[in-house]
Design an enzyme around this catalytic site. Structure first.
Site, PDB file in Angstrom:
ATOM      1  N   LYS A  64      -8.236  14.200   4.486  1.00 55.90           N
ATOM      2  CA  LYS A  64      -7.361  13.026   4.475  1.00 55.90           C
ATOM      3  C   LYS A  64      -6.354  13.218   5.597  1.00 55.90           C
ATOM      4  O   LYS A  64      -6.306  14.286   6.199  1.00 55.90           O
ATOM      5  CB  LYS A  64      -6.638  12.901   3.132  1.00 55.90           C
ATOM      6  CG  LYS A  64      -5.976  14.209   2.651  1.00 55.90           C
ATOM      7  CD  LYS A  64      -5.291  14.063   1.303  1.00 55.90           C
ATOM      8  CE  LYS A  64      -6.208  14.144   0.110  1.00 55.90           C
ATOM      9  NZ  LYS A  64      -6.361  12.890  -0.593  1.00 55.90           N
ATOM     10  N   ARG A  65      -5.552  12.173   5.877  1.00 55.75           N
ATOM     11  CA  ARG A  65      -4.528  12.359   6.897  1.00 55.75           C
ATOM     12  C   ARG A  65      -3.625  13.534   6.522  1.00 55.75           C
ATOM     13  O   ARG A  65      -3.421  13.814   5.344  1.00 55.75           O
ATOM     14  CB  ARG A  65      -3.692  11.080   7.050  1.00 55.75           C
ATOM     15  CG  ARG A  65      -4.403   9.991   7.819  1.00 55.75           C
ATOM     16  CD  ARG A  65      -4.742  10.440   9.235  1.00 55.75           C
ATOM     17  NE  ARG A  65      -3.587  10.348  10.101  1.00 55.75           N
ATOM     18  CZ  ARG A  65      -3.342   9.331  10.927  1.00 55.75           C
ATOM     19  NH1 ARG A  65      -4.192   8.336  11.032  1.00 55.75           N
ATOM     20  NH2 ARG A  65      -2.274   9.325  11.680  1.00 55.75           N
ATOM     21  N   HIS A  85       0.797  -1.237   0.000  1.00 50.95           N
ATOM     22  CA  HIS A  85       0.000   0.000   0.000  1.00 50.95           C
ATOM     23  C   HIS A  85       0.821   1.275   0.000  1.00 50.95           C
ATOM     24  O   HIS A  85       0.250   2.363   0.084  1.00 50.95           O
ATOM     25  CB  HIS A  85      -0.930   0.045   1.206  1.00 50.95           C
ATOM     26  CG  HIS A  85      -2.028  -0.958   1.157  1.00 50.95           C
ATOM     27  ND1 HIS A  85      -3.260  -0.683   0.596  1.00 50.95           N
ATOM     28  CD2 HIS A  85      -2.088  -2.228   1.582  1.00 50.95           C
ATOM     29  CE1 HIS A  85      -4.032  -1.748   0.688  1.00 50.95           C
ATOM     30  NE2 HIS A  85      -3.340  -2.711   1.288  1.00 50.95           N
ATOM     31  N   LYS A 106       1.036  14.733   1.021  1.00 54.84           N
ATOM     32  CA  LYS A 106      -0.323  15.025   0.525  1.00 54.84           C
ATOM     33  C   LYS A 106      -0.505  16.527   0.242  1.00 54.84           C
ATOM     34  O   LYS A 106      -1.492  16.949  -0.332  1.00 54.84           O
ATOM     35  CB  LYS A 106      -1.365  14.527   1.520  1.00 54.84           C
ATOM     36  CG  LYS A 106      -1.358  13.003   1.664  1.00 54.84           C
ATOM     37  CD  LYS A 106      -2.377  12.517   2.676  1.00 54.84           C
ATOM     38  CE  LYS A 106      -2.287  11.032   2.965  1.00 54.84           C
ATOM     39  NZ  LYS A 106      -2.973  10.174   1.980  1.00 54.84           N
ATOM     40  N   THR A 119      -8.290   6.866  -2.114  1.00 53.91           N
ATOM     41  CA  THR A 119      -9.650   6.358  -2.280  1.00 53.91           C
ATOM     42  C   THR A 119     -10.658   7.483  -2.033  1.00 53.91           C
ATOM     43  O   THR A 119     -11.780   7.431  -2.531  1.00 53.91           O
ATOM     44  CB  THR A 119      -9.934   5.185  -1.311  1.00 53.91           C
ATOM     45  OG1 THR A 119      -9.426   5.537  -0.016  1.00 53.91           O
ATOM     46  CG2 THR A 119      -9.278   3.905  -1.781  1.00 53.91           C
ATOM     47  N   LYS A 162     -14.473   8.760  -3.746  1.00 50.56           N
ATOM     48  CA  LYS A 162     -15.700   9.120  -3.008  1.00 50.56           C
ATOM     49  C   LYS A 162     -16.217  10.474  -3.475  1.00 50.56           C
ATOM     50  O   LYS A 162     -17.425  10.691  -3.591  1.00 50.56           O
ATOM     51  CB  LYS A 162     -15.422   9.133  -1.498  1.00 50.56           C
ATOM     52  CG  LYS A 162     -15.076   7.747  -0.963  1.00 50.56           C
ATOM     53  CD  LYS A 162     -14.437   7.769   0.424  1.00 50.56           C
ATOM     54  CE  LYS A 162     -13.729   6.444   0.669  1.00 50.56           C
ATOM     55  NZ  LYS A 162     -12.827   6.460   1.822  1.00 50.56           N
TER      56      LYS A 162
HETATM   57  C1  26V Z   1       1.965   1.780   7.579  1.00 56.04           C
HETATM   58  C2  26V Z   1       2.559   1.759   8.779  1.00 56.04           C
HETATM   59  C3  26V Z   1       3.997   1.686   8.844  1.00 56.04           C
HETATM   60  C4  26V Z   1       4.442   0.971  10.016  1.00 56.04           C
HETATM   61  C5  26V Z   1       3.781   1.323  11.266  1.00 56.04           C
HETATM   62  C6  26V Z   1       2.403   1.819  11.208  1.00 56.04           C
HETATM   63  C7  26V Z   1       1.789   1.785   9.913  1.00 56.04           C
HETATM   64  C8  26V Z   1       0.418   1.810   9.830  1.00 56.04           C
HETATM   65  C9  26V Z   1      -0.173   1.837   8.618  1.00 56.04           C
HETATM   66  C10 26V Z   1       0.597   1.825   7.501  1.00 56.04           C
HETATM   67  C11 26V Z   1      -0.061   1.802   6.231  1.00 56.04           C
HETATM   68  C12 26V Z   1       0.283   2.951   5.443  1.00 56.04           C
HETATM   69  C13 26V Z   1      -0.086   2.630   4.111  1.00 56.04           C
HETATM   70  C14 26V Z   1      -1.393   3.220   3.710  1.00 56.04           C
HETATM   71  O1  26V Z   1      -2.304   3.519   4.455  1.00 56.04           O
HETATM   72  N1  26V Z   1      -1.446   3.362   2.446  1.00 56.04           N
HETATM   73  C15 26V Z   1      -2.587   3.903   1.789  1.00 56.04           C
HETATM   74  O2  26V Z   1      -3.359   2.814   1.353  1.00 56.04           O
HETATM   75  C16 26V Z   1      -4.506   3.230   0.666  1.00 56.04           C
HETATM   76  C17 26V Z   1      -5.293   2.004   0.337  1.00 56.04           C
HETATM   77  O3  26V Z   1      -4.593   1.227  -0.570  1.00 56.04           O
HETATM   78  C18 26V Z   1      -4.117   4.022  -0.568  1.00 56.04           C
HETATM   79  O4  26V Z   1      -5.287   4.483  -1.198  1.00 56.04           O
HETATM   80  C19 26V Z   1      -3.251   5.212  -0.194  1.00 56.04           C
HETATM   81  O5  26V Z   1      -2.787   5.871  -1.342  1.00 56.04           O
HETATM   82  C20 26V Z   1      -2.081   4.733   0.623  1.00 56.04           C
HETATM   83  O6  26V Z   1      -1.332   5.825   1.099  1.00 56.04           O
END
Ligand code: 26V
Length: 810
Positions: free
Chosen positions: A543-544, A355, A549, A651, A655
């Site tokens: 968004k975050r 992701h 971003k 995403t 929306k």
């Molecule tokens: C990564 C990490 C890194 C390690 C510790 C904590 C933690 C928690 C969550 C994440 C996930 C980050 C990745 C993420 O949210 N990616 C997003 O995924 C969406 C669904 O595929 C996508 O639409 C976004 O562009 C993307 O940034």
């Protein structure tokens, strides 16, 4: 029986009285909420059990979707909608003088996720239930979800989200299905008749207790499950009597350390921290999940050698990657299967989605920490690495650089993405451009080594939540025009293209948008005492908060407009309302500064009479799923302005699109596919492309001082961050100033500024032509069908999981 209004009333009243012991007059809104939700839960119980029976009978393979996050939002409204009970429920409650909306409002968001990744999981679950895809979600039952955001003096303050305070009426605790998860200790190796046996000793034992939540399909009798695990101590309170004081003290410490595992969701995404508690959470989830899957599989007569044929395990990002060595452990140590066969089963059961490509988000665990917490799992990871490196050596003899670069363990760290790719049969990115970057840059060596594993699955959103539920007026307008087939088959939204020239349709679309703007305006008036002009362009970035971003770019355009209007207050431009929302990770100082900047700009602009209310800026506190449902339907413009190459998909962009907003976006993530779908005329594109950004990075970036020195607008805005002219305090936003100039603007904010401003002006011009604008809105809605998660999960089911839809008969 609940479909009948009188029966509904009777059962609801009965529940209030018998379960909650109060009369309807005495009942609090919470009592009513609990009574209503538990009534619905019991109503679907039969279908819930039936669905699983049908899956066991008819499904050749079932999917288990592992994710450390599912960001569901409020379940009640979705459940009523999908069951077709919304109208009868509303009418029944109306008769009793109860307002359904007030009940829905008091429900807590199920905030078990940070952002994109967790919300994607929730959309997928809804789509899979609605299509009858035999899939079970697996996650952690965090006692506290993502923090609630308060804005105090313009700054974010985090408050604990105690979402379970009043209990969760949607879940069913399955104590009898609890399993044991083991940490620490040591591994004794036994040589039994020439065969090695691994005995894990002196470990810490933890109980994983499942709670099941129903995932209700759209009017198809199907009820899937989201299984959440909570960590509990193995010994019960009853054992106390047998303990001395010291033992009691020790027990309490043990209890706290156990419960801490499922205590809280880490409020961070895109920023990896090697915290031992996080590693514990990850292993806890996959060990508990796999054990319950295998237990059930065997109970139904399954043979472990066929496991991968019947079970597909999907890992949502690298967080559940330990499913790979954990499945190996179970197969080898508990099922007595040889390594090669165990590896075959594992690598044919597991598939992985990536992701993000941001280096700071890629998980790498320190070997010593890992080994101490998971000694047996470490041995297996080590062995996987050894064997993999040997294979690489055979394929690329003496190519040490390549082997080092691809190794799972390197420099005393375990690279989880490498483990995920090596241990799975499918690796997918979440939008075309993201998958291409994986294949050609970030995972190039892996792609060369095993190209057949890599594939793309462009993300999607459930149109039932984000259109049918969130925007009932627009849904009705669409159904009046093209019928209701789109609800089950979102691709049929394309029929709306023939309405893009229809003035009465467009006039109605305009009214719907205005109605939705009114709802949001009322909320903003209530919460912030700010008036917004319903004829203004409602421009939204929710968004975050993250540097990539580029909320800063949005703010800079606003400041530029503000200065332009101050210099020329009679400028003929449509008035504009800029809305922001989003949480910052608590430890991400820059993101928190950005929130403060937005609030400071909002304060300055909203009170300045000179610009005659032409601009308003609002930061919505505590952005979350339920608030998002109010925001998308009311928006005209969708800000998707990440630095090209950084946003894997996005995403939120989808929306907005399905609610008829026009994207102002860079060619990044799924924006590219959105633009391809609606055409260039119905999308405002600006900025550097992925290739340009990557080429700048290869050549050491660009010089942001050059832009500062050559563009007076940029200079004026940047100076105002630190000179006290705008915010009354010198050096107020020095951190932002420094990152853009002296840290050379890693995200190309200044580089893209000019094009962004020009494109915003173009957008304003276009807005002046109402019918042209409404034509664009119509085209966006019409082409949004392919961004439904129904399409996405069908692709996963067909090409990755090889599972078929099961129709559940009544
Ligand atoms: C990564 C990490 C890194 C390690 C510790 C904590 C933690 C928690 C969550 C994440 C996930 C980050 C990745 C993420 O949210 N990616 C997003 O995924 C969406 C669904 O595929 C996508 O639409 C976004 O562009 C993307 O940034």
């Amino acid at each position: 029986m609940l479909k009948d209004k009188e029966k509904f009333k009777e059962m609801f009243l009965d529940r209030i009285q018998t379960i909650y012991g109060v009369t309807i007059e005495e009942a609090s809104v919470t009592d009513k909420y609990m009574a209503l939700s538990s009534l619905i839960r019991d109503y679907i119980y039969r279908n819930w059990v039936h669905t699983h029976r049908e899956y066991d009978k008819k499904a050749e393979r079932q999917v288990y979707y592992f994710s450390v996050e599912f960001l569901k939002g409020k379940p009640l409204g979705n459940n009523l909608l999908n069951l077709g009970l919304k109208d009868v429920c509303k009418e029944a409650l109306d008769d009793l003088g109860i307002d359904l909306e007030s009940i829905e409002n008091i429900e807590n968001d199920v905030g078990l996720g940070n952002g994109g990744l967790g919300r994607l999981g929730a959309c997928f679950l809804e789509s899979m239930a609605s299509l009858g895809i035999p899939c079970h979600g697996c996650t952690i039952r965090y006692k506290y979800g993502l923090f609630k955001q308060k804005i105090i003096d313009g700054y974010q303050v985090e408050v604990l989200d105690n979402w379970l305070r009043n209990g969760n009426p949607w879940e069913v605790r399955k104590t009898d299905k609890s399993v044991e998860v083991k940490f620490k200790g040591k591994v004794r190796v036994n040589n039994k008749n020439g065969k090695m046996a691994f005995i894990h000793e002196d470990y810490e034992s933890i109980l994983a207790v499942p709670n099941d939540m129903p995932i209700i399909g759209y009017r198809n009798n199907t009820v899937n499950t989201l299984r959440t695990f909570s960590a509990e101590p193995k010994r019960t309170e009853l054992d106390f009597t047998l303990l001395s004081r010291e033992e009691v003290q020790k027990y309490i410490e043990y209890k706290h350390s156990v419960e801490s595992i499922s205590e809280i969701l880490y409020p961070d995404d895109h920023n990896y921290e090697g915290k031992v508690l996080r590693l514990k959470q990850q292993y806890f989830l996959v060990s508990a999940g796999l054990q319950t899957i295998i237990r059930r599989f065997k109970k139904k007569g399954g043979m472990m050698k066929n496991f991968h044929e019947k079970v597909a395990i999907h890992i949502n990002d690298t967080h559940p990657t330990l499913a790979i060595p954990e499945l190996m452990r179970i197969l080898i140590d508990e099922e007595d299967i040889e390594w090669d066969e165990a590896w075959y089963i594992t690598t044919n059961a597991i598939s992985y989605t990536n992701h993000t490509i941001l280096p700071e988000a890629l998980e790498k665990w320190n070997v010593d920490m890992f080994k101490g917490l998971l000694p047996r799992i470490y041995m297996i990871v080590h062995e996987i690495n050894e064997r993999f490196c040997k294979e690489l050596w055979n394929r690329y003899p003496e190519d040490w650089d390549r082997i080092r670069n691809m190794a799972i363990i390197n420099n005393n760290y375990i690279n989880m993405a490498h483990l995920a790719v090596v241990g799975s049969y499918s690796v997918n990115g979440v939008a075309k451009v993201h998958t291409d970057i994986l294949k050609n840059q970030v995972m190039k060596n892996f792609y060369d080594f095993s190209p057949y594993k890599f594939n793309n699955k462009t993300n999607g959103i459930t149109h039932r939540t984000w259109l049918l539920k969130a925007n009932p007026k627009l849904s009705n307008l669409i159904t009046d025009a093209i019928g209701d087939k789109w609800i089950k088959e979102p691709s049929s939204l394309i029929k709306l293209t023939s309405y893009s020239q229809d003035s009465s349709f467009k006039e109605n679309l305009f009214k719907v948008k205005k109605h939705n703007k009114q709802i949001l305006a009322d909320l903003i008036k209530r919460e912030y005492n700010i008036n917004i002009d319903l004829d203004s362009i409602v421009d939204v970035q929710v968004k975050r908060i993250h540097e990539y971003k580029r909320q800063i770019l949005n703010v800079f355009n606003i400041l530029n407009m503000y200065y332009t209007l101050k210099d020329n207050p009679d400028l003929d431009i449509p008035s504009r309302t800029f809305i922001f929302g989003g949480k910052a990770a608590p430890g991400y100082y820059m993101a928190k500064e950005i929130i403060k900047l937005i609030n400071s700009v909002s304060y300055v602009i909203n009170k300045d009479k000179i610009i005659k209310d032409k601009l308003k800026v609002i930061f919505l506190e505590n952005y979350r799923v339920s608030l998002a449902e109010r925001v998308f339907p009311a928006s005209d413009v969708s800000e998707q302005i990440s630095t090209a190459s950084k946003e894997a998909s996005g995403t939120g962009n989808m929306k907005f699109m399905i609610n008829g907003s026009i994207t102002m976006g860079t060619l990044d993530g799924a924006n590219i596919e959105i633009r391809d779908a609606v055409g260039d005329d119905n999308f405002f594109n600006f900025g550097l492309t992925v290739d340009e950004v990557l080429s700048y990075y290869r050549n050491g970036g660009y010089n942001s001082w050059d832009v500062y020195n050559s563009d007076y607008r940029v200079k004026r805005i940047l100076d105002s961050l630190i000179d006290g002219t705008l915010f009354g305090e010198k050096d107020k936003f020095r951190m932002i100033y420094e990152s853009l100039l002296n840290n050379n603007d890693q995200y190309f904010v200044l580089k893209d500024f000019d094009d962004y401003v020009k494109t915003q002006v173009k957008l304003q011009e276009r807005y002046k032509n109402k019918y042209k604008w409404l034509e664009m809105c119509t085209e966006n809605i019409a082409n949004a069908g392919k961004f439904s998660s129904d399409r996405t999960v069908k692709e996963y089911a067909k090409h990755i999981w090889k599972v078929k839809e099961v129709q559940v008969e009544k």
